[in-house]
Scaffold this motif. Structure first.
Motif, short mmCIF file in Angstrom:
data_model
loop_
_atom_site.label_atom_id
_atom_site.label_comp_id
_atom_site.label_asym_id
_atom_site.label_seq_id
_atom_site.Cartn_x
_atom_site.Cartn_y
_atom_site.Cartn_z
N ASP A 124 34.76 14.22 33.77
CA ASP A 124 33.97 12.96 34.28
C ASP A 124 33.70 13.11 35.96
O ASP A 124 34.66 12.57 36.52
CB ASP A 124 34.34 11.51 33.83
N ARG A 125 32.58 13.45 36.43
CA ARG A 125 32.70 13.63 37.81
C ARG A 125 32.66 12.36 38.65
O ARG A 125 33.24 12.16 39.48
CB ARG A 125 31.29 14.40 38.20
N ILE A 126 31.88 11.37 37.92
CA ILE A 126 31.79 10.18 38.65
C ILE A 126 32.95 9.42 38.99
O ILE A 126 33.54 9.05 40.02
CB ILE A 126 30.79 9.20 37.90
N ASN A 127 33.98 9.30 37.95
CA ASN A 127 34.96 8.52 37.86
C ASN A 127 36.06 9.38 38.48
O ASN A 127 37.01 8.95 39.26
CB ASN A 127 35.53 8.03 36.56
N GLY A 128 36.10 10.74 38.41
CA GLY A 128 37.00 11.83 39.02
C GLY A 128 36.95 11.70 40.42
O GLY A 128 37.93 11.39 41.28
N TRP A 129 35.50 11.52 41.04
CA TRP A 129 35.50 11.58 42.62
C TRP A 129 35.97 10.12 43.08
O TRP A 129 36.41 10.06 44.18
CB TRP A 129 34.00 11.84 42.95
N ALA A 130 35.70 9.17 42.19
CA ALA A 130 36.11 7.93 42.65
C ALA A 130 37.63 7.87 42.84
O ALA A 130 38.33 7.22 43.73
CB ALA A 130 35.74 6.68 41.76
N GLU A 131 38.54 8.46 41.90
CA GLU A 131 39.90 8.43 41.82
C GLU A 131 40.34 9.20 43.11
O GLU A 131 41.37 8.92 43.76
CB GLU A 131 40.48 9.07 40.61
N ASP A 184 25.68 13.61 46.60
CA ASP A 184 24.53 14.00 45.83
C ASP A 184 23.49 13.08 45.99
O ASP A 184 23.27 11.80 45.63
CB ASP A 184 24.72 13.94 44.49
N PRO A 185 22.13 13.41 46.57
CA PRO A 185 21.09 12.36 46.99
C PRO A 185 20.52 11.96 45.78
O PRO A 185 20.05 10.67 45.50
CB PRO A 185 19.89 13.42 47.65
N SER A 186 20.61 12.56 44.31
CA SER A 186 20.06 11.91 43.33
C SER A 186 21.15 11.03 42.49
O SER A 186 20.64 10.13 41.58
CB SER A 186 19.59 12.86 42.18
N ARG A 187 22.35 11.21 43.19
CA ARG A 187 23.50 10.46 42.32
C ARG A 187 24.58 10.16 43.50
O ARG A 187 25.33 10.57 43.47
CB ARG A 187 23.90 11.29 41.14
N PRO A 188 24.20 9.15 44.42
CA PRO A 188 25.19 8.70 45.42
C PRO A 188 26.67 8.65 45.15
O PRO A 188 27.53 8.85 45.84
CB PRO A 188 24.50 7.64 46.03
N GLU A 189 26.96 8.24 43.95
CA GLU A 189 28.38 8.11 43.24
C GLU A 189 29.04 9.45 43.06
O GLU A 189 30.31 9.49 42.74
CB GLU A 189 28.33 7.07 42.40
N ASP A 190 28.05 10.40 43.00
CA ASP A 190 28.75 11.99 42.82
C ASP A 190 28.64 12.80 44.19
O ASP A 190 28.05 12.35 44.95
CB ASP A 190 27.70 12.47 41.75
N VAL A 191 29.24 13.95 43.94
CA VAL A 191 29.20 14.82 45.16
C VAL A 191 28.28 15.71 44.65
O VAL A 191 28.08 16.32 43.56
CB VAL A 191 30.96 15.28 45.25
N LEU A 192 27.75 16.29 45.80
CA LEU A 192 26.60 17.40 45.54
C LEU A 192 27.15 18.52 45.21
O LEU A 192 28.29 18.87 45.79
CB LEU A 192 25.91 17.59 46.85
#
Length: 124
Positions: free
Chosen positions: A37-44, A79-87
């Motif tokens: 899970d990229r979004i929650n992983g980067w948030a952690e 990531d410009p298309s998903r700002p909560e994620d990393v490019l």
């Protein structure tokens, strides 16, 4: 080391029916599937880095021997298309660059261990 996690591709069956994870297991290194899970992983990861300006101390220690990770982290972009994620950045044909080290950190943080051990590090 107490825990080894790997991306899902390591558990995919190859043409001969084996997996890379099975090859590691035969050598005494049992791999567990990483939380992908990229979004929650980067948030952690962000949370563990703290926010000194807000008085929140970091809870993540990266040893100086992790040079590639230290080099990679400041280069990450939203990531410009998903700002909560990393490019996502792939390595070139020679294996240079890319964000694999940062993804390893995300896998490790997002894939929780059953117990947390704290030990004092010793010098070389």
């Amino acid at each position: 080391m107490q825990r080894f996690v790997a991306g899902t591709d390591v558990f995919s069956r190859q043409s001969d029916g084996t997996t890379i994870a099975a090859q590691y297991a035969r050598e005494g290194i049992p791999l567990k599937p990483a939380n992908m899970d990229r979004i929650n992983g980067w948030a952690e990861v962000r949370q563990k880095m703290g926010d000194p300006e807000a008085g929140i101390a970091p809870r993540l220690f990266i040893h100086e021997r992790c040079g590639r990770l230290i080099e990679t982290l400041p280069m990450l972009q939203h990531d410009p298309s998903r700002p909560e994620d990393v490019l996502k950045v792939d390595a070139d044909e020679d294996g240079a660059g890319g964000d694999d080290c940062a993804d390893c950190l995300r896998y490790l943080i997002a894939t929780k261990a059953k117990t947390i051990l704290q030990r004092k590090l010793r010098g070389l």
